[in-house]
Write an enzyme that holds these catalytic residues in place. Structure first.
Site, PDB file in Angstrom:
ATOM      1  N   LEU A  22     152.515 168.960  37.497  1.00  0.00           N
ATOM      2  CA  LEU A  22     151.594 168.554  36.445  1.00  0.00           C
ATOM      3  C   LEU A  22     151.443 169.729  35.492  1.00  0.00           C
ATOM      4  O   LEU A  22     151.458 170.887  35.921  1.00  0.00           O
ATOM      5  CB  LEU A  22     150.216 168.182  37.023  1.00  0.00           C
ATOM      6  CG  LEU A  22     150.126 166.911  37.875  1.00  0.00           C
ATOM      7  CD1 LEU A  22     148.757 166.819  38.534  1.00  0.00           C
ATOM      8  CD2 LEU A  22     150.403 165.670  37.044  1.00  0.00           C
ATOM      9  N   ASP A  23     151.282 169.452  34.213  1.00  0.00           N
ATOM     10  CA  ASP A  23     151.058 170.517  33.237  1.00  0.00           C
ATOM     11  C   ASP A  23     149.793 171.287  33.600  1.00  0.00           C
ATOM     12  O   ASP A  23     148.860 170.735  34.198  1.00  0.00           O
ATOM     13  CB  ASP A  23     150.901 169.937  31.831  1.00  0.00           C
ATOM     14  CG  ASP A  23     152.137 169.187  31.368  1.00  0.00           C
ATOM     15  OD1 ASP A  23     153.217 169.416  31.945  1.00  0.00           O
ATOM     16  OD2 ASP A  23     152.007 168.374  30.434  1.00  0.00           O
TER      17      ASP A  23
END
Length: 249
Positions: free
Chosen positions: A62-63
């Site tokens: 995930l960013d």
């Protein structure tokens, strides 16, 4: 430890990553999820890798400014099995997103071609007749390779806040491209709140007014099959950012 462990056995770990912490290779002096979990496993006598450190396989990411669910593998065989699921269609990831505007239609599939240029996802023109998107020169002079990106969304609720409409969407990824949700929704005209990289002047202003400090995106649902037992594993979390609560109210 900022990362919350939801499930753990000898083969996998399922965690809830908070917004603002990188999955891997955080900045100097900043923790990341990988280092937190490896330190945790080392402290409890985790399975050592060849380097003498506990093995931890990163299956998906995930960013940094995005919150949500992740599964990690504790053995190489478990990592390989989970990666096979990820490449197929038995690995499910669902997100909640808050965007600026009111998307129409309320349900839609977005299909684009994306190439990664440094730390940015760039939407490329769709190919005229099937096949793959044409290669485009990158800023480095090397050809970029656009890849097909597809997601579906459904508008769950829309509210007018300070004379601006914002909407909460349920988003399902059909491919897993770099910054895909953020880039595709922005390209469609509905940038995520809290997203300085892909946001518009309007969405950034609304984000500032609502004090949205991280990207308003959360991986809320994760479904996969245990890499050893084959058991169906399913997890759900609620987003932590207040803007989601605002739209639920």
């Amino acid at each position: 430890m900022q990362t919350k462990i939801l499930y753990e056995d000898n083969y996998i770990m399922v965690v809830h990553k908070p917004a603002g912490i990188a999955v891997q290779d955080g900045r100097v002096g900043q923790a990341d999820v990988e280092s937190e979990l490896k330190n945790y496993l080392a402290a409890k006598g985790g399975v050592p890798a060849a380097s003498g450190k506990p093995y931890l396989g990163i299956v998906h990411r995930l960013d940094q400014p995005v919150e949500g669910l992740l599964v990690f593998a504790k053995t190489p065989k478990a990592a390989a099995a989970l990666n096979r699921q990820l490449a197929g269609d038995s690995f499910g990831k669902d997100y909640l997103a808050v965007v600026c505007g009111k998307p129409e239609p309320k349900k839609q599939v977005l299909t684009d071609y994306i190439k990664k240029e440094g730390g940015t996802a760039i939407i490329c023109p769709l190919p005229a007749t099937g096949g793959t998107a044409p290669l485009e020169p990158s800023k480095t002079g090397k050809p970029g390779i656009p890849k097909k990106a597809e997601l579906s969304y459904e508008v769950l609720t829309t509210k007018s806040v300070e004379e601006e409409e914002i909407s909460m969407l349920a988003v399902r990824l059909k491919t897993g491209r770099f910054h895909q949700i953020r880039a595709q929704l922005s390209h469609a005209g509905y940038p995520l709140l809290g997203d300085a990289k892909y946001g518009s002047e309007k969405s950034c202003r609304v984000s500032q007014n609502l004090q949205v400090r991280n990207v308003a995106l959360c991986a809320v649902h994760l479904l996969f099959y245990h890499p050893v037992t084959g058991e169906k594993k399913e997890y759900t979390v609620s987003p932590g950012q207040p803007v989601f609560t605002l739209l639920h109210a």
